[in-house]
Design an enzyme around this catalytic site. Structure first.
Site, mmCIF file in Angstrom:
data_model
loop_
_atom_site.group_PDB
_atom_site.id
_atom_site.type_symbol
_atom_site.label_atom_id
_atom_site.label_comp_id
_atom_site.label_asym_id
_atom_site.label_seq_id
_atom_site.Cartn_x
_atom_site.Cartn_y
_atom_site.Cartn_z
ATOM 1 N N LYS A 11 1.065 -10.885 2.998
ATOM 2 C CA LYS A 11 1.957 -9.540 3.442
ATOM 3 C C LYS A 11 3.386 -9.637 3.099
ATOM 4 O O LYS A 11 3.972 -10.640 2.653
ATOM 5 C CB LYS A 11 1.698 -9.426 5.065
ATOM 6 C CG LYS A 11 0.163 -9.119 5.264
ATOM 7 C CD LYS A 11 0.021 -8.956 6.884
ATOM 8 C CE LYS A 11 -1.179 -8.718 7.110
ATOM 9 N NZ LYS A 11 -1.515 -8.443 8.712
ATOM 10 N N TYR A 51 -6.585 0.108 5.989
ATOM 11 C CA TYR A 51 -6.403 -0.235 7.439
ATOM 12 C C TYR A 51 -7.148 0.875 7.903
ATOM 13 O O TYR A 51 -6.835 1.027 9.282
ATOM 14 C CB TYR A 51 -5.009 -0.347 7.986
ATOM 15 C CG TYR A 51 -4.807 -1.983 7.745
ATOM 16 C CD1 TYR A 51 -5.464 -3.116 8.300
ATOM 17 C CD2 TYR A 51 -3.491 -2.446 7.139
ATOM 18 C CE1 TYR A 51 -5.390 -4.260 8.242
ATOM 19 C CE2 TYR A 51 -3.182 -3.968 6.905
ATOM 20 C CZ TYR A 51 -4.043 -4.662 7.793
ATOM 21 O OH TYR A 51 -3.610 -5.952 7.627
ATOM 22 N N ASN A 114 2.633 -10.658 10.530
ATOM 23 C CA ASN A 114 1.851 -11.939 10.553
ATOM 24 C C ASN A 114 1.355 -12.387 9.323
ATOM 25 O O ASN A 114 0.343 -13.255 9.349
ATOM 26 C CB ASN A 114 0.866 -11.759 11.590
ATOM 27 C CG ASN A 114 -0.347 -10.703 11.221
ATOM 28 O OD1 ASN A 114 -0.294 -10.102 10.254
ATOM 29 N ND2 ASN A 114 -1.292 -10.331 11.888
ATOM 30 N N HIS A 117 -3.616 -11.442 5.747
ATOM 31 C CA HIS A 117 -4.855 -10.793 6.175
ATOM 32 C C HIS A 117 -6.190 -11.399 5.656
ATOM 33 O O HIS A 117 -5.824 -11.888 4.416
ATOM 34 C CB HIS A 117 -4.791 -9.245 5.824
ATOM 35 C CG HIS A 117 -6.323 -8.836 5.674
ATOM 36 N ND1 HIS A 117 -6.874 -8.271 6.907
ATOM 37 C CD2 HIS A 117 -7.204 -8.673 4.467
ATOM 38 C CE1 HIS A 117 -8.106 -8.000 6.332
ATOM 39 N NE2 HIS A 117 -8.373 -8.221 5.291
ATOM 40 N N GLU A 128 -13.357 -4.484 0.666
ATOM 41 C CA GLU A 128 -11.744 -4.938 0.407
ATOM 42 C C GLU A 128 -11.613 -5.417 -0.793
ATOM 43 O O GLU A 128 -10.661 -4.890 -1.550
ATOM 44 C CB GLU A 128 -11.540 -5.763 1.546
ATOM 45 C CG GLU A 128 -11.294 -5.112 2.980
ATOM 46 C CD GLU A 128 -10.997 -6.039 4.040
ATOM 47 O OE1 GLU A 128 -11.134 -5.817 5.133
ATOM 48 O OE2 GLU A 128 -10.930 -7.304 3.688
#
Ligand code: GTP
Ligand code: MG
Length: 140
Positions: A11, A51, A114, A117, A128
């Site tokens: 990320k 998302y 965080n 993913h 995905e």
């Protein structure tokens, strides 16, 4: 045991802090093979689609803002039980709850920022992966 593929994102907090190599070292150390990888700047449309399951959540706008705030590295990881293996090595969503040695315990800044993913099931992994990679970009 089954050979699986899972979808991973390093990320924006990871690319911003120049941590892509450090995270990849943990991934490879866990026995997962990076069989596809590219660095992209996600569009808002891509992030909203990706998302979409969280569209009604209060943090959705913040999540899309974050995911489009800097480049990300999208990856396909392959290995035995890759989906569960990667979820284990990622650690809990909130780094405060993540186990020692996990990517999120080691590197994540907050529940939002965080670091990584990882897909949560076989079906979501396939969806995905197909959102970001053509079949001929994945070389196992
Ligand atoms: P992903 O692998 O990114 O899907 O994380 P996850 O499966 O561990 O968590 P979940 O699918 O529940 O949430 C998706 C992402 O939304 C998280 O990784 C966070 O980046 C973000 N998120 C979840 N909860 C919060 C929150 O309370 N605040 C903010 N800002 N972001 C959140
Ligand atoms: Mg999730």
């Amino acid at each position: 045991m089954a050979l699986e593929r899972t979808f991973s994102i390093l990320k924006p907090d990871a690319t911003r802090r120049n941590l892509t190599g450090a995270v990849n070292a943990i991934i490879e150390g866990a026995g997962l093979r990076i069989v596809a990888q590219k660095r992209i700047l996600m569009t808002r449309a891509q992030a909203e689609t990706f998302y979409g399951i969280h569209a009604a959540r209060p943090f959705f706008g913040e999540l899309v803002d974050f995911m489009t705030s800097a480049p990300v590295v999208v990856q396909v990881l392959e290995g035995e039980n890759a989906i569960a293996t990667y979820r284990d090595v990622m650690g809990a969503t909130n780094p405060a709850n993540a186990a020692e040695g996990t990517i999120r315990k080691t590197h994540a800044l907050s529940v939002g920022e965080n670091t990584v993913h990882g897909s949560d099931a076989l079906e979501t992994a396939a969806i995905e992966i197909a959102q970001f990679f053509a079949g001929n970009e994945i070389v196992g």
